[in-house]
Write an enzyme that holds these catalytic residues in place. Structure first.
Site, PDB file in Angstrom:
ATOM      1  CE1 TYR A  92      26.344  18.690 -48.727  1.00  0.00           C
ATOM      2  CE2 TYR A  92      24.009  18.358 -48.414  1.00  0.00           C
ATOM      3  CZ  TYR A  92      25.287  17.848 -48.487  1.00  0.00           C
ATOM      4  OH  TYR A  92      25.494  16.502 -48.323  1.00  0.00           O
ATOM      5  CB  ILE A 142      19.171  11.130 -48.525  1.00  0.00           C
ATOM      6  CG1 ILE A 142      20.661  10.751 -48.489  1.00  0.00           C
ATOM      7  CG2 ILE A 142      18.567  10.981 -47.139  1.00  0.00           C
ATOM      8  CD1 ILE A 142      21.519  11.677 -47.610  1.00  0.00           C
ATOM      9  CB  SER A 180      15.918  14.789 -58.687  1.00  0.00           C
ATOM     10  OG  SER A 180      15.693  15.303 -59.991  1.00  0.00           O
ATOM     11  NE  ARG A 200      15.780  12.318 -64.083  1.00  0.00           N
ATOM     12  CZ  ARG A 200      16.926  12.641 -64.680  1.00  0.00           C
ATOM     13  NH1 ARG A 200      17.763  13.473 -64.088  1.00  0.00           N
ATOM     14  NH2 ARG A 200      17.227  12.115 -65.847  1.00  0.00           N
ATOM     15  CG  ASN A 213      14.279   9.695 -57.394  1.00  0.00           C
ATOM     16  OD1 ASN A 213      14.205   8.882 -58.305  1.00  0.00           O
ATOM     17  ND2 ASN A 213      15.144  10.707 -57.398  1.00  0.00           N
TER      18      ASN A 213
HETATM   19  N1  LIG Z   1      27.614  13.059 -46.325  1.00  0.00           N
HETATM   20  C1  LIG Z   1      28.230  13.255 -47.474  1.00  0.00           C
HETATM   21  O1  LIG Z   1      29.460  13.392 -47.561  1.00  0.00           O
HETATM   22  C2  LIG Z   1      27.408  13.303 -48.727  1.00  0.00           C
HETATM   23  C3  LIG Z   1      28.049  13.227 -49.987  1.00  0.00           C
HETATM   24  C4  LIG Z   1      27.229  13.249 -51.127  1.00  0.00           C
HETATM   25  C5  LIG Z   1      25.864  13.330 -50.995  1.00  0.00           C
HETATM   26  N2  LIG Z   1      25.264  13.436 -49.755  1.00  0.00           N
HETATM   27  C6  LIG Z   1      23.787  13.577 -49.597  1.00  0.00           C
HETATM   28  O2  LIG Z   1      23.139  12.554 -50.331  1.00  0.00           O
HETATM   29  C7  LIG Z   1      22.267  13.132 -51.299  1.00  0.00           C
HETATM   30  C8  LIG Z   1      22.174  12.235 -52.535  1.00  0.00           C
HETATM   31  O3  LIG Z   1      23.429  12.032 -53.127  1.00  0.00           O
HETATM   32  P1  LIG Z   1      23.869  12.774 -54.488  1.00  0.00           P
HETATM   33  O4  LIG Z   1      23.160  14.040 -54.584  1.00  0.00           O
HETATM   34  O5  LIG Z   1      25.358  12.769 -54.468  1.00  0.00           O
HETATM   35  O6  LIG Z   1      23.479  11.762 -55.626  1.00  0.00           O
HETATM   36  P2  LIG Z   1      22.159  10.976 -56.116  1.00  0.00           P
HETATM   37  O7  LIG Z   1      20.959  11.392 -55.359  1.00  0.00           O
HETATM   38  O8  LIG Z   1      22.525   9.546 -56.163  1.00  0.00           O
HETATM   39  O9  LIG Z   1      22.109  11.444 -57.620  1.00  0.00           O
HETATM   40  C9  LIG Z   1      21.767  12.731 -58.002  1.00  0.00           C
HETATM   41  C10 LIG Z   1      21.947  12.783 -59.520  1.00  0.00           C
HETATM   42  O10 LIG Z   1      21.104  11.797 -60.142  1.00  0.00           O
HETATM   43  C11 LIG Z   1      20.152  12.412 -60.991  1.00  0.00           C
HETATM   44  N3  LIG Z   1      18.864  11.726 -60.730  1.00  0.00           N
HETATM   45  C12 LIG Z   1      18.086  11.827 -59.635  1.00  0.00           C
HETATM   46  N4  LIG Z   1      17.007  11.035 -59.730  1.00  0.00           N
HETATM   47  C13 LIG Z   1      17.100  10.402 -60.923  1.00  0.00           C
HETATM   48  C14 LIG Z   1      16.303   9.451 -61.577  1.00  0.00           C
HETATM   49  N5  LIG Z   1      15.166   8.993 -61.028  1.00  0.00           N
HETATM   50  N6  LIG Z   1      16.693   8.992 -62.795  1.00  0.00           N
HETATM   51  C15 LIG Z   1      17.843   9.455 -63.361  1.00  0.00           C
HETATM   52  N7  LIG Z   1      18.666  10.346 -62.769  1.00  0.00           N
HETATM   53  C16 LIG Z   1      18.298  10.829 -61.553  1.00  0.00           C
HETATM   54  C17 LIG Z   1      20.128  13.874 -60.612  1.00  0.00           C
HETATM   55  O11 LIG Z   1      19.950  14.667 -61.767  1.00  0.00           O
HETATM   56  P3  LIG Z   1      18.756  15.746 -61.885  1.00  0.00           P
HETATM   57  O12 LIG Z   1      18.928  16.747 -60.790  1.00  0.00           O
HETATM   58  O13 LIG Z   1      18.959  16.266 -63.261  1.00  0.00           O
HETATM   59  O14 LIG Z   1      17.482  14.946 -61.744  1.00  0.00           O
HETATM   60  C18 LIG Z   1      21.544  14.102 -60.072  1.00  0.00           C
HETATM   61  O15 LIG Z   1      22.429  14.378 -61.135  1.00  0.00           O
HETATM   62  C19 LIG Z   1      22.901  14.508 -51.545  1.00  0.00           C
HETATM   63  O16 LIG Z   1      22.035  15.404 -52.220  1.00  0.00           O
HETATM   64  C20 LIG Z   1      23.259  14.908 -50.141  1.00  0.00           C
HETATM   65  O17 LIG Z   1      22.107  15.342 -49.434  1.00  0.00           O
HETATM   66  C21 LIG Z   1      26.022  13.390 -48.631  1.00  0.00           C
END
Ligand SMILES: NC(=O)c1ccc[n+]([C@@H]2O[C@H](COP(=O)([O-])OP(=O)(O)OC[C@H]3O[C@@H](n4cnc5c(N)ncnc54)[C@H](OP(=O)(O)O)[C@@H]3O)[C@@H](O)[C@H]2O)c1
Length: 261
Positions: free
Chosen positions: A54, A228, A231, A236, A240
């Site tokens: 990251y 996890i 945002s 948010r 969350n």
């Molecule tokens: N191990 C792996 O390969 C892997 C892969 C992917 C992710 N991860 C980990 O998992 C974490 C979470 O997954 P992710 O970041 O892919 O996706 P996520 O947390 O499911 O979604 C993030 C997206 O949703 C939006 N969002 C967040 N809260 C919201 C809410 N309450 N209402 C509406 N929209 C909302 C955010 O936009 P805004 O920022 O505009 O709020 C962002 O665009 C990552 O940050 C990372 O730490 C790990």
């Protein structure tokens, strides 16, 4: 359905306690990473998920330090990129130095290197755990078969498998297979991989005066999955983690389960 409090944690195989909710930091850079982690810690998150890949470990570490919280108050996860297989311990040294900590609470193999389980890499993770530099060790994006390869080679099961997870990818057989191996399921992309306009989620959210995102996250807690969300917006980040003043009924949990393909 279940009484859950913000302080609820799951016990990992080596004895560590992982908070059910963590703050994800993928794609957060610069002030979004620093302010995001500061906000999350102020709001009450005690679990931060980062990765070498990251490119934000230094900012995460600065936010941790500036929060004034003690090292033992925050559960920190980082991950070793698959391309660093063969240089695992050097990679961990670099993570610790960027984060400014002596140990991480959880260190994950980010993806199976070259798509393979790679027991040699896992053996280095075991060394790091024995040295106390990674309190717990696990994997991410591993299949059950690959986890079994690691167990047969080392006798030590990954304590966590971090995988894409949401009501839409809910697979009880995969969850049960991980539980049988003593591996905790940590879900990622819970919101991104869901449809926040889905009528069942909207209806349940309205019934509790919450948002569909909160229903999804509460469903993880009810089912005992670590989650996890990420945002870049403080409102948010707050939303969350504001999950403790309502409960899903068993019927509501089943309706959310049924969203899986
Ligand atoms: N191990 C792996 O390969 C892997 C892969 C992917 C992710 N991860 C980990 O998992 C974490 C979470 O997954 P992710 O970041 O892919 O996706 P996520 O947390 O499911 O979604 C993030 C997206 O949703 C939006 N969002 C967040 N809260 C919201 C809410 N309450 N209402 C509406 N929209 C909302 C955010 O936009 P805004 O920022 O505009 O709020 C962002 O665009 C990552 O940050 C990372 O730490 C790990």
């Amino acid at each position: 359905m279940t009484k859950i409090t913000p302080h609820d944690r799951l016990t990992l195989a080596s004895g560590g306690q992982i908070p059910l909710i963590g703050f994800g930091t993928w794609e957060l850079q610069g002030s979004e990473a620093y302010d995001g982690v500061r906000s999350a810690l102020e709001i009450g998150y005690r679990h931060i998920d980062t990765a070498t890949g990251y490119g934000n470990e230094q900012l995460v570490g600065a936010a941790l330090r500036d929060s004034g919280l003690g090292r033992d108050e925050v559960f920190v996860t980082t991950k070793c990129p698959p391309e660093n297989a063969g240089r695992e311990l050097e990679t961990l040294d670099q993570s610790l130095s960027l984060l400014g900590v002596d140990f991480v609470d959880l260190w994950l193999v980010h993806w199976p290197p070259d798509g393979r389980a790679r027991p040699e890499t896992w053996a280095q993770f075991v060394v790091a755990q024995d040295q106390g530099r990674a309190k717990a060790i696990g994997v991410s994006n591993y299949s059950i078969g690959q986890i079994d390869e690691l167990i047969s080679a080392s006798g030590r099961a990954p304590e966590v498998n971090q995988i894409p997870w949401s009501p839409y990818s809910y697979d009880p057989s995969q969850a049960a297979a991980l539980a049988e191996r003593g591996t905790r399921l940590e879900g990622y992309s819970p919101i991104k991989n869901s449809n926040l306009e889905q009528p069942v989620l909207v209806e349940i959210a309205r019934a509790h005066a919450k948002t569909p995102a909160q229903v999804i996250l509460r469903w993880h807690l009810e089912r005992g999955f670590i989650v996890i969300p990420r945002s870049s917006k403080r409102s948010r980040i707050e939303e969350n983690s504001d999950l403790y003043d309502f409960e899903l009924s068993p019927e509501e949990v089943s309706r959310v389960d049924a969203l899986a393909g």
